[in-house]
Design an enzyme around this catalytic site. Structure first.
Site: not given
Ligand code: NAD
Ligand code: 13P
Length: 409
Positions: A112, A266
């Site tokens: 996005f 990763k």
């Molecule tokens: P998520 O997987 O919870 O995704 C859902 C989000 O996407 C919601 O806020 C939703 O509103 C939004 N969304 C859906 N459609 C959309 C659109 N058309 N435009 C804009 N937004 C839209 O997201 P997350 O877990 O917050 O992940 C964000 C980043 O952080 C990713 O790159 C992920 O790899 C990274 N990350 C995630 C985690 C984890 O444990 N969740 C940990 C570390 C890093």
């Molecule tokens: P996932 O998106 O696979 O849940 O990984 C979360 C993450 O980045 C942990 O550091």
């Protein structure tokens, strides 16, 4: 003197968690940051789930997610059961959310971000600085970019990166974690505080090479607007104050590319770990996949992002080996890949069923990295990344992973 205003761009599982971390810190460090933290929310209508503690007070009709967050101080859809600090303000209007923000924290699924940058152009303060928490790569016909670079180029700002072994729910529950923040802007942000009104020696703006900041590859100069003298400096010390908590330990480094690549790549390795686990293979198989995976991460970094990428970022920091371990243990990519193999279903079907709107980043990254490697003629040099892509495409089976990894040897 002025204070930094922070906006979190994104509000998913990790976005909301980072908003919580940051909002706790802006309250604590009121000399540097304004307490209120804006959180941009992609608006949707949701029902408060039946098992949620706020269910009783909920209306029968679906409500705007922003209104729920601002009234019950919880993101009931993406981070349920975690009370949020009241200084987080959920805002469905992106341009309004970033107004006057000097620190923009980008935290949303990587697919996005292109649209978000387009919408932000011309609407952010010129001296804003960014931190990308996104785990993914921006692959296009022109090549492969980090999101910190892409955001920097699109918005004309400096953007660093935050990435680590950070399963969001664990951080949100304040279970101990570490993370890595890469932040290496030009000297002008690191000045010692000057008396208000004293002109900075470099107040005309400093020519910086956005690419050199992260990977040493030439990609054209942009003028970075200096931070006005009446703001607290944005050096490592103040960046640490924005993210460090007793339960969330921050280590600052300069290797933006290494930090970003660890987090992005990763996710491909975690899919492979899920595939072998889904076959009922043991911890040895998973460890083998992780060993090859981290080697391919380092090789990818050195090959395509120059010598500024440090092997130690992968082997010693949370954003490298530690993220690989946690992601291959309890991450969403790992869990969904395992279920896909166990149930004989496509991973997209499992993602839809299990994640309630959250997004896997590993599947699209596997395709994007493969299209880049193919163009570079380097697929064979990355047998694990290539195997994951081939399995997702249905051209190979998970059982073939040992042979695919051993093809050259
Ligand atoms: P998520 O997987 O919870 O995704 C859902 C989000 O996407 C919601 O806020 C939703 O509103 C939004 N969304 C859906 N459609 C959309 C659109 N058309 N435009 C804009 N937004 C839209 O997201 P997350 O877990 O917050 O992940 C964000 C980043 O952080 C990713 O790159 C992920 O790899 C990274 N990350 C995630 C985690 C984890 O444990 N969740 C940990 C570390 C890093
Ligand atoms: P996932 O998106 O696979 O849940 O990984 C979360 C993450 O980045 C942990 O550091």
């Amino acid at each position: 003197s002025k204070k930094h205003k922070v906006c979190i761009v994104g509000s998913g599982n990790w976005g909301t968690t980072i908003a919580k971390v940051v909002a706790e810190n802006t309250q604590q460090h009121a000399d540097i940051f304004e307490s209120e933290v804006q959180m941009w929310v992609f608006q949707e209508q949701v029902h408060i789930p039946k098992d949620n503690r706020h269910y009783k007070s909920a209306s029968d009709q679906p409500q705007n997610l922003t209104e729920i967050i601002n009234s019950v101080h919880e993101n009931v859809k993406y981070l349920p059961d975690i009370p949020l600090p009241h200084n987080i303000v959920a805002n469905p209007d992106l341009v309004a959310a970033v107004k006057d923000a000097t620190i923009l924290v980008f935290n949303l699924p990587h697919q996005f971000i292109a649209k978000i940058c387009q919408q932000l152009q011309g609407h952010i303060v010129p001296h804003a600085r960014g931190i990308s928490c996104i785990k993914g790569l921006a692959v296009s016909d022109e090549g492969c970019e980090l999101f910190s670079e892409r955001i920097g180029h699109e918005l004309g700002i400096y953007c660093g990166a935050l990435s680590g072994a950070n399963i969001a729910t664990e951080v949100a529950q304040e279970k101990f974690s570490e993370t890595t923040v890469a932040y290496a802007p030009p000297e002008m942000d690191s000045r010692h505080p000057t008396p208000s009104g004293t002109p900075l020696p470099d107040a005309k703006g400093e020519e910086i090479d956005m690419k050199i900041l992260s990977d040493g590859v030439q990609a054209g100069k942009k003028k970075l607007t200096p931070l006005p003298a009446d703001y607290p400096p944005l050096h490592h010390g103040n960046m640490k104050k924005l993210f460090h908590r007793p339960y969330f330990h921050v280590y600052l480094v300069n290797d933006v590319a290494g930090v970003s690549l660890g987090g992005a790549l990763k996710n491909i390795v975690a899919l492979a770990a899920g595939f072998v686990s889904g076959l009922g293979w043991g911890d040895n198989a998973k460890a083998a996949v992780m060993r090859v995976g981290i080697m391919e991460e380092v090789k990818f970094g050195k090959m395509f992002f120059g010598s500024s990428v440090k092997t130690e970022t992968f082997t010693e920091q949370s954003c490298g080996v530690a993220d690989l371990i946690t992601s291959c243990s309890g991450g969403r990519n790992f869990r969904c890949a395992r279920m896909a193999v166990e149930e004989g279903k496509a991973i997209g079907v499992i993602e839809e069923r299990e994640l309630n709107g959250q997004s896997l980043q590993g599947t699209s990254t596997a395709y994007e990295v493969n299209s880049f490697l193919r163009k570079e003629g380097k697929e064979k040099e990355f047998p694990l990344f290539t195997a994951v892509y081939e399995i997702l495409e249905g051209r190979h089976r998970p059982e073939e992973i040992p042979d695919l990894l051993n093809a050259g040897g």
